[in-house]
Design an enzyme around this catalytic site. Structure first.
Site, PDB file in Angstrom:
ATOM      1  CE  LYS A 273      -3.103  -2.080   3.141  1.00 62.37           C
ATOM      2  NZ  LYS A 273      -3.902  -2.105   4.324  1.00 62.37           N
ATOM      3  NE  ARG A 274       3.930   0.335   4.294  1.00 61.10           N
ATOM      4  CZ  ARG A 274       2.960  -0.464   4.725  1.00 61.10           C
ATOM      5  NH1 ARG A 274       1.875   0.053   5.249  1.00 61.10           N
ATOM      6  NH2 ARG A 274       3.069  -1.769   4.629  1.00 61.10           N
TER       7      ARG A 274
END
Ligand code: GLU
Ligand code: ZN
Length: 504
Positions: A273-274
């Site tokens: 997600k990062r």
């Protein structure tokens, strides 16, 4: 490709993100597959917000989720708001659709599970749990919860309560293996040692994901759970909980599960997600079309046909079959995503393309004054851009020469194009352009002829003209660009370049 026949009962699937952070492509893939499955079977897509983690959830992220689904065109049938934002409140027969508004439901179900003996209070402290885990590890045994509090009788419980000992609620897992047929992966079996009794309510009374997610799936009568492979380890627990809920009359049965493959990023690591590449906003800002992005994301595990990468969402819906999803990890390939998006840009009808570009022809993207924008010039050049863009945001730099008083100053492009002999070539070209009829074909002939006089092929001859007029070495087809720019402005720019060249 196996083709599954339509499920008998009406299909009800759900997309149930937690509102933390920005929407990412993995989440969109999950939403897309649920949506396509629902639409293929004429079923219902439930949009549920799993916002029970007050420390991490945010209203901003919730708004972004709604906005993302609307932008993508993934319409839902039941949810906390309507898909069509103008039509106001959402809803449906199982409202509310935000878990933060369903706390009394979870408390009630937890109480039923306790009363029925499906769950029990666990009074172990963190230190006690850690000590026993260590011992189990040292002895080479499984180190999950050992079930010790299963046998705490009413008396000991009363004594703990009187002491004020905190307790969590734990679900009692069956002692037999759990087997189910995953729609993507086939038959899977989990043995009891690998799935210990698990917490469903915290000591402070807050219900956990392990409880609220299957409880809502049960109450909302979800028939198929399609979600990422990362959640596979929670599936045996949820199936056991479902069985208990069915015995208690809360659930009607266990849904079917299908776990979608991991998405891998750079270096064959899971896309996180990062990862900047995973942010949906990035694709929106770069000017991906929703259909282009969805088409690409559909290929992360699925395909319409071996020889067809580019298709519409209608085609996907008509053909979607979750049992044909490939269980192997899928690799996220930005180049491929861009090339599919480019294909979707070309498929737009010309008027739709003109409209789709509008945001990039205004502030904050446009580098020209708003009153310099010339709609007729834009519409004249647009067809040449439509066949060349991979993302819409590239339009700004491709057409700014039409709206700026002077071409952008780009020293690197200037140096690259303006070589020995460029001045002489530009002078010849200027004379021939001045006499030419102002059509792309005639302008091309003029530059070809100028090049011939200086022993230059067209490619070499047009480079200084392009930089003189647009400021850049690459761009839309040059002669069409000159045609739209017009004779006076073209010649004035060539003159300005000649002045600059002779000044050095
Ligand atoms: N809220 C959960 C998540 O975002 C949903 C998981 C599921 O689909 O069961 O991971
Ligand atoms: Zn315990």
């Amino acid at each position: 490709m196996a083709s599954a026949s339509a499920p008998v009962s009406p299909v009800r699937v759900r997309f149930c993100p937690s509102p933390t952070g920005n929407p990412h492509v993995g989440l969109v893939r999950t939403a897309l597959f649920n949506w396509a499955f629902a639409r293929h079977h004429g079923g219902t897509l439930v949009f549920r917000i799993e916002d029970t983690d007050t420390a991490r959830d945010s209203e901003e992220s919730y708004e972004q989720l709604l906005d993302a689904m609307r932008w993508l065109g993934l319409d839902w049938d039941e949810g906390p708001a309507a898909f069509d934002s103008a039509s106001g409140a959402g809803g449906g027969p199982h409202a509310p659709y935000r878990q933060s508004q369903r706390m009394d439901i979870y408390a009630d179900v937890a109480a039923k599970l306790l009363a029925g003996g499906y769950a029990y209070r666990c009074y172990c402290t963190a230190e006690e749990l850690e000590e026993r885990r260590e011992a189990a590890r040292a002895a080479g045994r499984a180190s999950g919860y050992d079930g010790q509090c299963r046998t705490v009788g009413p008396e000991r419980a009363a004594a703990y309560e009187a002491e004020g000992r905190p307790s969590i609620v734990r679900f009692r897992m069956p002692d037999e293996p759990i087997t189910f047929t995953d729609l993507v992966r086939g038959e899977l079996t989990f043995t009891p040692e690998n799935v210990p009794d698990f917490g469903i309510v915290r000591a402070n009374g807050a219900p956990l994901y392990t409880l609220v997610n299957p409880v809502d799936d049960a109450l909302m009568e979800i028939t198929h759970v399609l979600r990422g492979e990362d959640l596979l380890s929670s599936t045996p627990r949820q199936i056991a909980l479902y069985q208990a809920l069915t015995e208690l009359g809360v659930a009607k049965g266990v849904p079917a599960f299908g776990h979608l493959p991991y998405v891998m990023g750079e270096g064959n690591k899971k896309l996180s997600k990062r990862d900047p590449q995973s942010s949906l906003n990035l694709y929106r800002e770069r000017g991906f079309l929703p259909e282009g992005l969805l088409n690409y994301l559909s290929l992360l595990g699925w395909s319409l046909a071996a020889d067809r990468d580019v298709f519409s969402m209608d085609e996907m819906v008509a053909a979607f079959d979750v049992t044909a999803v490939n269980a192997n990890p899928a690799r996220f390939d930005l180049k491929k995503a861009e090339s599919i998006n480019a294909d979707h840009i070309r498929r737009l009808d010309p008027a739709a393309f003109v409209e789709a570009c509008a945001p990039w022809l205004q502030a904050p993207h446009a580098n020209w004054a708003p009153e310099s924008f010339d709609r007729a010039a834009w519409e004249a050049i647009a067809p040449h851009a439509q066949t060349r863009l991979t993302v819409l945001s590239d339009i700004t730099a491709n057409v700014d020469f039409l709206f700026l008083d002077e071409p952008v100053e780009d020293e690197a492009s200037w140096q690259k194009a303006m070589k020995e002999g460029s001045e002489a070539l530009l002078r010849t070209a200027r004379a021939k352009l001045a006499d030419a009829e102002w059509t792309a074909d005639a302008l091309k002939e003029a530059v070809v002829a100028a090049g011939e006089e200086h022993g230059l092929k067209l490619g070499k001859a047009q480079a200084p003209v392009r930089v003189a007029v647009t400021g850049r070495t690459v761009g839309l087809p040059l002669f069409e660009s000159l045609e739209v720019l017009g004779r006076d402005r073209t010649l004035a720019r060539v003159d300005a370049a000649l002045a600059k060249l002779s000044a050095v």
